[in-house]
Motif scaffolding. Structure first.
Motif, PDB file in Angstrom:
ATOM      1  N   MET A  22       0.837  -1.187   0.000  1.00 25.78           N
ATOM      2  CA  MET A  22       0.000   0.000   0.000  1.00 25.78           C
ATOM      3  C   MET A  22       0.882   1.251   0.000  1.00 25.78           C
ATOM      4  SD  MET A  22      -3.034   0.861   2.598  1.00 25.78           S
ATOM      5  CE  MET A  22      -3.714   2.465   2.730  1.00 25.78           C
ATOM      6  N   ARG A  23       0.555   2.179  -0.875  1.00 28.42           N
ATOM      7  CA  ARG A  23       1.320   3.421  -0.940  1.00 28.42           C
ATOM      8  C   ARG A  23       1.012   4.292   0.268  1.00 28.42           C
ATOM      9  NH1 ARG A  23      -0.134   6.581  -5.780  1.00 28.42           N
ATOM     10  NH2 ARG A  23      -2.193   5.841  -5.279  1.00 28.42           N
ATOM     11  N   GLN A  24       2.014   5.050   0.674  1.00 28.47           N
ATOM     12  CA  GLN A  24       1.844   5.984   1.777  1.00 28.47           C
ATOM     13  C   GLN A  24       2.399   7.336   1.354  1.00 28.47           C
ATOM     14  OE1 GLN A  24       4.262   4.330   4.918  1.00 28.47           O
ATOM     15  NE2 GLN A  24       6.084   5.360   4.173  1.00 28.47           N
ATOM     16  N   ASP A  25       2.292   8.314   2.223  1.00 28.61           N
ATOM     17  CA  ASP A  25       2.827   9.628   1.941  1.00 28.61           C
ATOM     18  C   ASP A  25       4.350   9.598   2.078  1.00 28.61           C
ATOM     19  OD1 ASP A  25       2.786  12.287   1.243  1.00 28.61           O
ATOM     20  OD2 ASP A  25       1.600  12.944   2.964  1.00 28.61           O
ATOM     21  N   ILE A  26       4.997  10.646   1.654  1.00 32.45           N
ATOM     22  CA  ILE A  26       6.448  10.795   1.772  1.00 32.45           C
ATOM     23  C   ILE A  26       6.724  11.277   3.191  1.00 32.45           C
ATOM     24  CG2 ILE A  26       8.482  11.963   0.850  1.00 32.45           C
ATOM     25  CD1 ILE A  26       6.684  12.443  -1.721  1.00 32.45           C
ATOM     26  N   LEU A  27       7.316  10.402   4.000  1.00 31.39           N
ATOM     27  CA  LEU A  27       7.445  10.690   5.428  1.00 31.39           C
ATOM     28  C   LEU A  27       8.875  10.703   5.944  1.00 31.39           C
ATOM     29  CD1 LEU A  27       4.518   8.407   6.651  1.00 31.39           C
ATOM     30  CD2 LEU A  27       4.460  10.891   6.237  1.00 31.39           C
ATOM     31  N   THR A  28       9.771  10.021   5.279  1.00 33.06           N
ATOM     32  CA  THR A  28      11.126   9.844   5.808  1.00 33.06           C
ATOM     33  C   THR A  28      12.169  10.112   4.728  1.00 33.06           C
ATOM     34  OG1 THR A  28      11.310   7.521   5.171  1.00 33.06           O
ATOM     35  CG2 THR A  28      10.267   7.986   7.318  1.00 33.06           C
ATOM     36  N   PHE A  49       3.872   7.003  -4.080  1.00 30.54           N
ATOM     37  CA  PHE A  49       3.324   7.637  -2.880  1.00 30.54           C
ATOM     38  C   PHE A  49       1.913   8.155  -3.109  1.00 30.54           C
ATOM     39  CE2 PHE A  49       7.935   8.237  -2.852  1.00 30.54           C
ATOM     40  CZ  PHE A  49       8.244   7.608  -1.661  1.00 30.54           C
ATOM     41  N   THR A  50       1.251   8.428  -2.005  1.00 30.64           N
ATOM     42  CA  THR A  50      -0.036   9.095  -2.008  1.00 30.64           C
ATOM     43  C   THR A  50      -0.116   9.932  -0.738  1.00 30.64           C
ATOM     44  OG1 THR A  50      -2.408   8.810  -2.299  1.00 30.64           O
ATOM     45  CG2 THR A  50      -1.325   7.233  -0.834  1.00 30.64           C
ATOM     46  N   GLY A  51      -0.847  11.022  -0.785  1.00 31.59           N
ATOM     47  CA  GLY A  51      -1.009  11.843   0.409  1.00 31.59           C
ATOM     48  C   GLY A  51      -0.637  13.291   0.180  1.00 31.59           C
ATOM     49  N   GLU A  52      -0.618  14.047   1.267  1.00 29.69           N
ATOM     50  CA  GLU A  52      -0.401  15.492   1.218  1.00 29.69           C
ATOM     51  C   GLU A  52       0.951  15.860   0.605  1.00 29.69           C
ATOM     52  OE1 GLU A  52       0.242  19.164   4.346  1.00 29.69           O
ATOM     53  OE2 GLU A  52      -0.804  17.382   5.034  1.00 29.69           O
ATOM     54  N   LYS A  53       2.003  15.208   1.030  1.00 33.59           N
ATOM     55  CA  LYS A  53       3.331  15.550   0.511  1.00 33.59           C
ATOM     56  C   LYS A  53       3.509  15.077  -0.922  1.00 33.59           C
ATOM     57  CE  LYS A  53       5.421  16.037   4.968  1.00 33.59           C
ATOM     58  NZ  LYS A  53       6.364  15.571   5.953  1.00 33.59           N
ATOM     59  N   GLN A  54       2.870  13.996  -1.264  1.00 29.33           N
ATOM     60  CA  GLN A  54       2.889  13.540  -2.659  1.00 29.33           C
ATOM     61  C   GLN A  54       2.276  14.615  -3.532  1.00 29.33           C
ATOM     62  OE1 GLN A  54      -0.464  12.233  -3.830  1.00 29.33           O
ATOM     63  NE2 GLN A  54       0.212  12.092  -5.927  1.00 29.33           N
ATOM     64  N   GLN A  55       1.173  15.196  -3.102  1.00 28.56           N
ATOM     65  CA  GLN A  55       0.525  16.257  -3.866  1.00 28.56           C
ATOM     66  C   GLN A  55       1.406  17.506  -3.907  1.00 28.56           C
ATOM     67  OE1 GLN A  55      -3.329  16.672  -2.078  1.00 28.56           O
ATOM     68  NE2 GLN A  55      -4.001  14.672  -2.806  1.00 28.56           N
ATOM     69  N   LYS A  56       2.036  17.818  -2.788  1.00 31.43           N
ATOM     70  CA  LYS A  56       2.945  18.967  -2.737  1.00 31.43           C
ATOM     71  C   LYS A  56       4.128  18.738  -3.676  1.00 31.43           C
ATOM     72  CE  LYS A  56       5.955  21.584   0.337  1.00 31.43           C
ATOM     73  NZ  LYS A  56       6.482  21.715   1.690  1.00 31.43           N
ATOM     74  N   GLN A  57       4.681  17.558  -3.654  1.00 31.25           N
ATOM     75  CA  GLN A  57       5.825  17.225  -4.511  1.00 31.25           C
ATOM     76  C   GLN A  57       5.457  17.439  -5.973  1.00 31.25           C
ATOM     77  OE1 GLN A  57       8.877  15.783  -3.445  1.00 31.25           O
ATOM     78  NE2 GLN A  57       9.546  14.439  -5.044  1.00 31.25           N
ATOM     79  N   ASN A  58       4.292  17.057  -6.363  1.00 32.33           N
ATOM     80  CA  ASN A  58       3.882  17.221  -7.752  1.00 32.33           C
ATOM     81  C   ASN A  58       3.730  18.689  -8.129  1.00 32.33           C
ATOM     82  OD1 ASN A  58       3.938  14.560  -8.446  1.00 32.33           O
ATOM     83  ND2 ASN A  58       1.767  14.218  -8.105  1.00 32.33           N
ATOM     84  N   GLY A  59       3.469  19.555  -7.176  1.00 37.89           N
ATOM     85  CA  GLY A  59       3.317  20.972  -7.470  1.00 37.89           C
ATOM     86  C   GLY A  59       4.598  21.766  -7.427  1.00 37.89           C
ATOM     87  N   VAL A  60       5.590  21.304  -6.708  1.00 41.32           N
ATOM     88  CA  VAL A  60       6.823  22.073  -6.531  1.00 41.32           C
ATOM     89  C   VAL A  60       7.523  22.393  -7.836  1.00 41.32           C
ATOM     90  CG1 VAL A  60       9.157  21.999  -5.571  1.00 41.32           C
ATOM     91  CG2 VAL A  60       7.203  21.400  -4.146  1.00 41.32           C
ATOM     92  N   PRO A  61       7.752  21.441  -8.718  1.00 42.69           N
ATOM     93  CA  PRO A  61       8.464  21.793  -9.945  1.00 42.69           C
ATOM     94  C   PRO A  61       7.722  22.835 -10.781  1.00 42.69           C
ATOM     95  CG  PRO A  61       8.461  19.438  -9.638  1.00 42.69           C
ATOM     96  CD  PRO A  61       7.520  20.033  -8.613  1.00 42.69           C
TER      97      PRO A  61
END
Length: 112
Positions: free
Chosen positions: A1-7, A94-106
């Protein structure tokens, strides 16, 4: 199961997987491979720190990413290809808040 980027291990997985794709891409691979040559381990370490700073708010990257990239022979089509590889790599891992943030950063960085 995918999780958010945490570590930092998550960051390293993302960076490693993404640059595996970059290195063999017909458009981007020659540019990166010519510039980085045999210094891939050092480049990856720098990218781990950059994305650790951005995603985990652990300030380990000290520098400015724009100047080195400004000297590369790249145009808009290269950035589009970068995104074409980057976003699916994030999404497959990944999936989750940071995954979404990561996709927006570039996209945000490109407007700087």
């Amino acid at each position: 199961m995918r999780q958010d980027i945490l570590t930092i291990e998550d960051v390293k997985l993302l960076v490693d997987r993404f640059y595996e794709k970059i290195r063999v891409d017909e458009l981007l691979g020659p540019i990166f491979n010519e510039r980085i040559q045999n210094r891939w381990p050092e480049h990856l370490e720098k990218m781990y720190c950059f994305w650790q700073t951005v995603l985990l708010a652990e300030h380990t990257y000290f520098g400015s990413p724009f100047p080195p990239h400004a000297q590369l022979p790249v145009g808009h089509e290269h950035f589009l290809k970068w995104m074409e590889l980057f976003v699916p790599t994030v999404d497959e891992l990944f999936t989750g808040e940071k995954q979404q943030k990561q996709n927006g950063v570039p996209q945000n960085d490109r407007n700087v």
